[in-house]
Design an enzyme around this catalytic site. Structure first.
Site, PDB file in Angstrom:
ATOM      1  N   SER A 299       5.870  -5.176  -1.310  1.00  0.00           N
ATOM      2  CA  SER A 299       5.837  -3.755  -1.687  1.00  0.00           C
ATOM      3  C   SER A 299       6.139  -2.802  -0.514  1.00  0.00           C
ATOM      4  O   SER A 299       7.275  -2.742  -0.060  1.00  0.00           O
ATOM      5  CB  SER A 299       4.479  -3.468  -2.342  1.00  0.00           C
ATOM      6  OG  SER A 299       4.508  -2.268  -3.049  1.00  0.00           O
ATOM      7  N   ALA A 300       5.162  -2.075  -0.001  1.00  0.00           N
ATOM      8  CA  ALA A 300       5.415  -1.129   1.101  1.00  0.00           C
ATOM      9  C   ALA A 300       6.034  -1.839   2.308  1.00  0.00           C
ATOM     10  O   ALA A 300       6.903  -1.278   2.992  1.00  0.00           O
ATOM     11  CB  ALA A 300       4.113  -0.445   1.519  1.00  0.00           C
TER      12      ALA A 300
ATOM     13  N   GLY B  12       0.868  -1.182   0.000  1.00  0.00           N
ATOM     14  CA  GLY B  12       0.000   0.000   0.000  1.00  0.00           C
ATOM     15  C   GLY B  12       0.896   1.220   0.000  1.00  0.00           C
ATOM     16  O   GLY B  12       1.874   1.257  -0.736  1.00  0.00           O
TER      17      GLY B  12
ATOM     18  N   HIS C  51       8.828  -2.846  -7.325  1.00  0.00           N
ATOM     19  CA  HIS C  51       8.185  -2.514  -8.618  1.00  0.00           C
ATOM     20  C   HIS C  51       9.187  -1.861  -9.576  1.00  0.00           C
ATOM     21  O   HIS C  51       8.815  -0.980 -10.360  1.00  0.00           O
ATOM     22  CB  HIS C  51       7.004  -1.547  -8.437  1.00  0.00           C
ATOM     23  CG  HIS C  51       5.917  -2.017  -7.525  1.00  0.00           C
ATOM     24  ND1 HIS C  51       4.874  -2.798  -7.956  1.00  0.00           N
ATOM     25  CD2 HIS C  51       5.698  -1.797  -6.205  1.00  0.00           C
ATOM     26  CE1 HIS C  51       4.048  -3.028  -6.934  1.00  0.00           C
ATOM     27  NE2 HIS C  51       4.525  -2.431  -5.871  1.00  0.00           N
TER      28      HIS C  51
ATOM     29  N   GLU D 213       9.009  -6.430 -10.796  1.00  0.00           N
ATOM     30  CA  GLU D 213       7.767  -7.147 -10.472  1.00  0.00           C
ATOM     31  C   GLU D 213       7.916  -8.614 -10.855  1.00  0.00           C
ATOM     32  O   GLU D 213       8.536  -8.947 -11.860  1.00  0.00           O
ATOM     33  CB  GLU D 213       6.592  -6.494 -11.189  1.00  0.00           C
ATOM     34  CG  GLU D 213       6.358  -5.079 -10.668  1.00  0.00           C
ATOM     35  CD  GLU D 213       5.023  -4.490 -11.095  1.00  0.00           C
ATOM     36  OE1 GLU D 213       4.409  -5.018 -12.035  1.00  0.00           O
ATOM     37  OE2 GLU D 213       4.601  -3.515 -10.462  1.00  0.00           O
TER      38      GLU D 213
END
Lengths: 231, 231
Positions: free
Chosen positions: A120-121, A88, A157, A192
């Site tokens: 991710s985050a 997020g 990413h 990714e």
């Protein structure tokens, strides 16, 4: 000291379902552990996010509970068998962890062997700082200092410059170069579909594709899947 | 009170030279003023950056001096006839301005009529906060508070989601939506090739193309070039 980390660039690979691409390594990382504490703070809707994660882990035979439902989040971290930090917004995630005083507790648990899984985050927060996030700084955290579980930064990413692009904003590679104008920590550009599996001091690139390693003052170099990072 | 701002999404439009696309409005904003103070802090190499800017403004008949060559940067701001803040990394720019105590001085000058011209990172710094920058947080500023010269945020280099993209990271629109999960200030998505001309309370979109206005709880709407923003 036995550290186990699974640092996933993105939780949904193109054309696949949530966490499908890395399911096998989730199970490898957890071993015999069958409960996990979910940290949903990077998204606004904790309940919805936790439900998605709960269903997905249930399919793997793992019982997931979300920290946002715990009476005492600190106790929840202290008792967790394993931890999964969802993706997020990195600034929001870090800020929420700081507000609740959870960073030192999570770090202590992970350094003593509790597996830490993140996408991710959640990957950004595993790094020394969040200075290589791509996210918009929608919330101001108390500081950019993060969990510092690995001796490098990750750019999740990651993607290569598009030579056909007419966009005049900085490419990802230019942004990382700017990071190295101000900092010395190496940066792994994690494309990714790839992830890092950290088993003690062994850091291995997994998944489909390659990663790009950026070191201050050196030419960036490609890391192949299966390769162990030598930093 | 007479405020004059020229807030340029990007200093180099695709296929054009530095500041070519907005030269006319630079001259309109400056009027009879023929000297400008340049702030190069968003890039690392101040000397090289200032030289590029100096040459470009000389072509317009404007004498540019760079703040990094001033013995006393605060005095340079106090004496400036006009100010141009160049693009680069917003976090670095804000941090350098904070370290030198320049934010309140610049604000005071601009509110008393000194024209403020800016591109990209310089545009972000004109907003209430830098919370809608696209830049990587390579440097930790003391705070995200910025000059607060306009009652809205700007997202420079705005671009629309590409429906063909296989990239799983957030689109710009999603990022601005996340901003509005945490904040209420309107955001102008300023596409490349466009700029805002602020003349007192009149905010007009200029350049080629349109902008997108994002307001919390409302559908985003397009703003056409020549249109005055009603916020």
């Amino acid at each position: 000291m036995k550290i186990k980390l699974l640092l996933i660039s993105n939780s949904i690979a193109y054309g696949k379902g949530y966490l499908d691409h890395c399911e096998k390594d989730i199970l490898v990382t957890l071993g015999k552990i069958n409960t996990i504490l979910f940290i949903p703070y990077a998204l606004q809707d904790h309940t919805k996010y936790a439900e998605t994660a709960r269903e997905r882990f249930a399919k793997m035979g793992i019982k997931l509970t979300s920290i946002h439902t715990a009476k005492n989040p600190k106790d929840a971290v202290k008792k967790a068998d394993s931890i999964f930090v969802g993706g997020g917004n990195t600034f929001r995630l870090l800020s929420e962890l700081q507000k609740r005083g959870l960073l030192p507790l999570i770090k202590k648990r992970v350094l003593s062997g509790t597996p830490y899984l993140a996408a991710s985050a959640g990957v950004n927060v595993a790094c020394p700082t969040i200075k290589t996030t791509n996210d918009m700084p929608i919330v101001e955290p108390k500081s950019f200092q993060a969990l510092d579980l690995v001796p490098f930064q990750i750019n999740a990413h990651y993607f290569d410059p598009d030579p056909k692009s007419k966009h005049m904003g900085e490419t990802r590679q230019q942004r990382i170069k700017e990071f190295h104008e101000e900092n010395t920590t190496p940066v792994v550009g994690l494309r990714e579909g790839t992830w890092l599996l950290v088993d003690n001091n062994n850091v291995t690139l997994k998944g489909e594709g390659s990663a790009k390693l950026f070191q201050k003052g050196k030419e960036p170099r490609e890391i192949k899947t299966g390769e162990t990072l030598d930093l």
